[in-house]
Design a protein around this motif. Structure first.
Motif, PDB file in Angstrom:
ATOM      1  N   ILE A  67       0.920  -1.276   0.048  1.00 37.57           N
ATOM      2  CA  ILE A  67      -0.062   0.089   0.056  1.00 37.57           C
ATOM      3  C   ILE A  67       1.115   1.257  -0.059  1.00 37.57           C
ATOM      4  CG2 ILE A  67      -1.560   1.332   1.315  1.00 37.57           C
ATOM      5  CD1 ILE A  67      -2.844  -1.422   2.309  1.00 37.57           C
ATOM      6  N   THR A  68       0.717   2.103  -1.162  1.00 38.94           N
ATOM      7  CA  THR A  68       1.454   3.264  -0.977  1.00 38.94           C
ATOM      8  C   THR A  68       0.648   4.704  -0.816  1.00 38.94           C
ATOM      9  OG1 THR A  68       1.119   3.164  -3.547  1.00 38.94           O
ATOM     10  CG2 THR A  68       3.280   2.152  -2.527  1.00 38.94           C
ATOM     11  N   GLU A  69      -0.837   4.400  -0.814  1.00 35.44           N
ATOM     12  CA  GLU A  69      -1.635   5.581  -0.657  1.00 35.44           C
ATOM     13  C   GLU A  69      -1.142   6.048   0.854  1.00 35.44           C
ATOM     14  OE1 GLU A  69      -3.812   2.944  -3.433  1.00 35.44           O
ATOM     15  OE2 GLU A  69      -2.768   2.538  -1.810  1.00 35.44           O
ATOM     16  N   ARG A  70      -1.273   7.268   0.921  1.00 32.02           N
ATOM     17  CA  ARG A  70      -1.377   7.796   2.361  1.00 32.02           C
ATOM     18  C   ARG A  70      -2.805   7.546   3.208  1.00 32.02           C
ATOM     19  NH1 ARG A  70       1.916  12.990   2.755  1.00 32.02           N
ATOM     20  NH2 ARG A  70       3.541  11.272   2.871  1.00 32.02           N
ATOM     21  N   LEU A  71      -2.552   7.241   4.307  1.00 30.84           N
ATOM     22  CA  LEU A  71      -3.792   6.901   5.202  1.00 30.84           C
ATOM     23  C   LEU A  71      -4.537   8.089   5.294  1.00 30.84           C
ATOM     24  CD1 LEU A  71      -5.509   5.009   7.016  1.00 30.84           C
ATOM     25  CD2 LEU A  71      -3.964   5.353   8.838  1.00 30.84           C
ATOM     26  N   SER A  72      -5.846   8.281   5.236  1.00 39.11           N
ATOM     27  CA  SER A  72      -6.471   9.145   5.471  1.00 39.11           C
ATOM     28  C   SER A  72      -8.007   8.715   6.062  1.00 39.11           C
ATOM     29  CB  SER A  72      -6.755  10.162   4.220  1.00 39.11           C
ATOM     30  OG  SER A  72      -7.576   9.440   3.294  1.00 39.11           O
ATOM     31  N   GLU A  73      -8.852   9.912   6.256  1.00 42.35           N
ATOM     32  CA  GLU A  73     -10.175   9.462   6.688  1.00 42.35           C
ATOM     33  C   GLU A  73     -11.019   9.099   5.613  1.00 42.35           C
ATOM     34  OE1 GLU A  73     -13.624  11.396   9.637  1.00 42.35           O
ATOM     35  OE2 GLU A  73     -11.963  12.613   8.869  1.00 42.35           O
ATOM     36  N   GLY A  74     -10.683   9.643   4.441  1.00 47.30           N
ATOM     37  CA  GLY A  74     -11.492   9.352   3.073  1.00 47.30           C
ATOM     38  C   GLY A  74     -11.085   7.884   2.506  1.00 47.30           C
ATOM     39  N   ASN A  75      -9.940   7.422   2.933  1.00 50.11           N
ATOM     40  CA  ASN A  75      -9.593   5.984   2.166  1.00 50.11           C
ATOM     41  C   ASN A  75      -9.597   4.997   3.169  1.00 50.11           C
ATOM     42  OD1 ASN A  75      -6.944   6.391   3.348  1.00 50.11           O
ATOM     43  ND2 ASN A  75      -5.928   6.575   1.395  1.00 50.11           N
ATOM     44  N   ALA A  76      -9.696   5.229   4.604  1.00 47.30           N
ATOM     45  CA  ALA A  76      -9.740   4.370   5.774  1.00 47.30           C
ATOM     46  C   ALA A  76     -10.190   2.908   5.549  1.00 47.30           C
ATOM     47  CB  ALA A  76      -9.910   4.892   7.102  1.00 47.30           C
ATOM     48  N   ASP A  77     -11.556   2.851   5.019  1.00 45.57           N
ATOM     49  CA  ASP A  77     -12.276   1.696   4.695  1.00 45.57           C
ATOM     50  C   ASP A  77     -11.860   0.828   3.468  1.00 45.57           C
ATOM     51  OD1 ASP A  77     -14.229   1.579   6.789  1.00 45.57           O
ATOM     52  OD2 ASP A  77     -15.422   2.962   5.619  1.00 45.57           O
ATOM     53  N   LEU A  78     -11.201   1.654   2.574  1.00 48.82           N
ATOM     54  CA  LEU A  78     -10.411   0.730   1.342  1.00 48.82           C
ATOM     55  C   LEU A  78      -9.207   0.168   1.569  1.00 48.82           C
ATOM     56  CD1 LEU A  78     -10.322   0.546  -1.646  1.00 48.82           C
ATOM     57  CD2 LEU A  78      -8.905   2.433  -1.505  1.00 48.82           C
ATOM     58  N   LEU A  79      -8.483   0.814   2.709  1.00 53.30           N
ATOM     59  CA  LEU A  79      -7.063   0.427   3.028  1.00 53.30           C
ATOM     60  C   LEU A  79      -7.460  -0.651   4.058  1.00 53.30           C
ATOM     61  CD1 LEU A  79      -4.687   3.515   3.285  1.00 53.30           C
ATOM     62  CD2 LEU A  79      -5.166   1.919   1.416  1.00 53.30           C
ATOM     63  N   TYR A  80      -8.273  -0.515   5.102  1.00 53.07           N
ATOM     64  CA  TYR A  80      -8.672  -1.486   6.047  1.00 53.07           C
ATOM     65  C   TYR A  80      -9.086  -3.007   5.113  1.00 53.07           C
ATOM     66  CZ  TYR A  80     -10.732  -3.743  10.011  1.00 53.07           C
ATOM     67  OH  TYR A  80     -11.209  -4.664  11.113  1.00 53.07           O
ATOM     68  N   ASP A  81     -10.016  -2.697   4.248  1.00 54.56           N
ATOM     69  CA  ASP A  81     -10.351  -3.903   3.381  1.00 54.56           C
ATOM     70  C   ASP A  81      -9.021  -4.633   2.928  1.00 54.56           C
ATOM     71  OD1 ASP A  81     -12.817  -3.871   4.031  1.00 54.56           O
ATOM     72  OD2 ASP A  81     -13.321  -2.612   2.411  1.00 54.56           O
ATOM     73  N   ARG A  82      -8.213  -3.836   2.097  1.00 55.39           N
ATOM     74  CA  ARG A  82      -7.108  -4.339   1.369  1.00 55.39           C
ATOM     75  C   ARG A  82      -6.008  -5.194   2.626  1.00 55.39           C
ATOM     76  NH1 ARG A  82      -4.557   0.428  -2.230  1.00 55.39           N
ATOM     77  NH2 ARG A  82      -2.892  -1.173  -2.431  1.00 55.39           N
ATOM     78  N   ILE A  83      -5.967  -4.539   3.883  1.00 51.47           N
ATOM     79  CA  ILE A  83      -5.235  -5.174   4.827  1.00 51.47           C
ATOM     80  C   ILE A  83      -5.783  -6.461   5.046  1.00 51.47           C
ATOM     81  CG2 ILE A  83      -4.300  -5.047   7.073  1.00 51.47           C
ATOM     82  CD1 ILE A  83      -3.877  -1.882   6.521  1.00 51.47           C
ATOM     83  N   VAL A  84      -7.010  -6.531   5.333  1.00 51.80           N
ATOM     84  CA  VAL A  84      -7.846  -7.774   5.694  1.00 51.80           C
ATOM     85  C   VAL A  84      -7.675  -8.869   4.690  1.00 51.80           C
ATOM     86  CG1 VAL A  84     -10.064  -8.713   6.272  1.00 51.80           C
ATOM     87  CG2 VAL A  84      -9.376  -6.587   7.384  1.00 51.80           C
ATOM     88  N   ASP A  85      -7.778  -8.297   3.396  1.00 45.77           N
ATOM     89  CA  ASP A  85      -7.794  -9.469   2.440  1.00 45.77           C
ATOM     90  C   ASP A  85      -6.125  -9.989   2.096  1.00 45.77           C
ATOM     91  OD1 ASP A  85     -10.167  -8.932   1.559  1.00 45.77           O
ATOM     92  OD2 ASP A  85      -9.821  -7.449  -0.068  1.00 45.77           O
ATOM     93  N   LYS A  86      -5.189  -9.070   2.374  1.00 47.81           N
ATOM     94  CA  LYS A  86      -3.869  -9.445   2.257  1.00 47.81           C
ATOM     95  C   LYS A  86      -3.486 -10.384   3.436  1.00 47.81           C
ATOM     96  CE  LYS A  86       0.466  -9.129   0.776  1.00 47.81           C
ATOM     97  NZ  LYS A  86       0.840  -9.418  -0.640  1.00 47.81           N
ATOM     98  N   LEU A  87      -3.884 -10.129   4.728  1.00 50.00           N
ATOM     99  CA  LEU A  87      -3.710 -10.892   5.847  1.00 50.00           C
ATOM    100  C   LEU A  87      -4.336 -12.209   5.733  1.00 50.00           C
ATOM    101  CD1 LEU A  87      -4.239  -8.443   8.796  1.00 50.00           C
ATOM    102  CD2 LEU A  87      -1.958  -9.552   7.978  1.00 50.00           C
ATOM    103  N   GLY A  88      -5.336 -12.587   4.735  1.00 50.13           N
ATOM    104  CA  GLY A  88      -6.038 -13.704   4.717  1.00 50.13           C
ATOM    105  C   GLY A  88      -5.300 -14.618   3.560  1.00 50.13           C
ATOM    106  N   GLU A  89      -4.246 -14.093   2.906  1.00 49.89           N
ATOM    107  CA  GLU A  89      -3.566 -14.677   1.744  1.00 49.89           C
ATOM    108  C   GLU A  89      -2.574 -15.760   2.609  1.00 49.89           C
ATOM    109  OE1 GLU A  89      -1.353 -12.164  -0.472  1.00 49.89           O
ATOM    110  OE2 GLU A  89      -3.346 -11.038  -1.326  1.00 49.89           O
ATOM    111  N   PRO A  90      -2.585 -17.198   2.020  1.00 55.43           N
ATOM    112  CA  PRO A  90      -1.624 -18.106   2.478  1.00 55.43           C
ATOM    113  C   PRO A  90      -0.323 -17.514   2.598  1.00 55.43           C
ATOM    114  CG  PRO A  90      -3.039 -19.108   0.862  1.00 55.43           C
ATOM    115  CD  PRO A  90      -3.258 -17.484   0.775  1.00 55.43           C
ATOM    116  N   THR A  91       0.166 -16.722   1.977  1.00 56.30           N
ATOM    117  CA  THR A  91       1.767 -16.386   2.343  1.00 56.30           C
ATOM    118  C   THR A  91       1.874 -15.657   3.623  1.00 56.30           C
ATOM    119  OG1 THR A  91       1.168 -14.436   0.830  1.00 56.30           O
ATOM    120  CG2 THR A  91       2.150 -16.431  -0.222  1.00 56.30           C
ATOM    121  N   MET A  92       0.788 -15.006   4.042  1.00 57.32           N
ATOM    122  CA  MET A  92       0.868 -14.352   5.335  1.00 57.32           C
ATOM    123  C   MET A  92       0.674 -15.156   6.570  1.00 57.32           C
ATOM    124  SD  MET A  92       1.477 -11.255   4.335  1.00 57.32           S
ATOM    125  CE  MET A  92       0.979 -10.037   5.636  1.00 57.32           C
ATOM    126  N   ARG A  93       0.763 -16.375   6.467  1.00 55.60           N
ATOM    127  CA  ARG A  93       0.486 -17.203   7.534  1.00 55.60           C
ATOM    128  C   ARG A  93       1.738 -17.528   8.191  1.00 55.60           C
ATOM    129  NH1 ARG A  93      -3.714 -21.464   7.774  1.00 55.60           N
ATOM    130  NH2 ARG A  93      -5.449 -20.284   7.852  1.00 55.60           N
TER     131      ARG A  93
END
Length: 94
Positions: A67-93
């Protein structure tokens, strides 16, 4: 889990620890929804300008999550979802 560098900064600026999910000594209620806490963190992200916490966080966001976008109130949900998705990948276990 609460990070003391994060919650100390936010608390010093008037954010209630309970709103950050920090357990109370009396066992009273605290925020438990991770997304709600993340949004509150994003809303106050500007407070971390020039701090080691911000440097570490932005480095981790890019190198771990791509993630290269700077965290903001406007993109918080989008980045949260991207982090959750990434944490669900087998490579993150462990």
């Amino acid at each position: 889990k609460p990070d003391h560098y994060i919650f100390r900064m936010l608390y010093s600026q008037g954010v209630k620890l309970e709103d950050l999910g920090v357990p109370r000594h009396d066992g009273g209620p605290v925020e438990t929804d991770g997304r709600t806490i993340w949004r509150l963190f994003a809303k106050h992200w500007y407070l971390f300008r020039g701090t080691p916490s911000r440097l570490w966080f932005e480095h981790a966001m890019e190198t771990v999550f791509g993630i290269t976008e700077r965290l903001s109130e406007g993109n918080a949900d989008l980045l949260y979802d991207r982090i959750v998705d990434k944490l669900g990948e087998p490579t993150m276990r462990p």
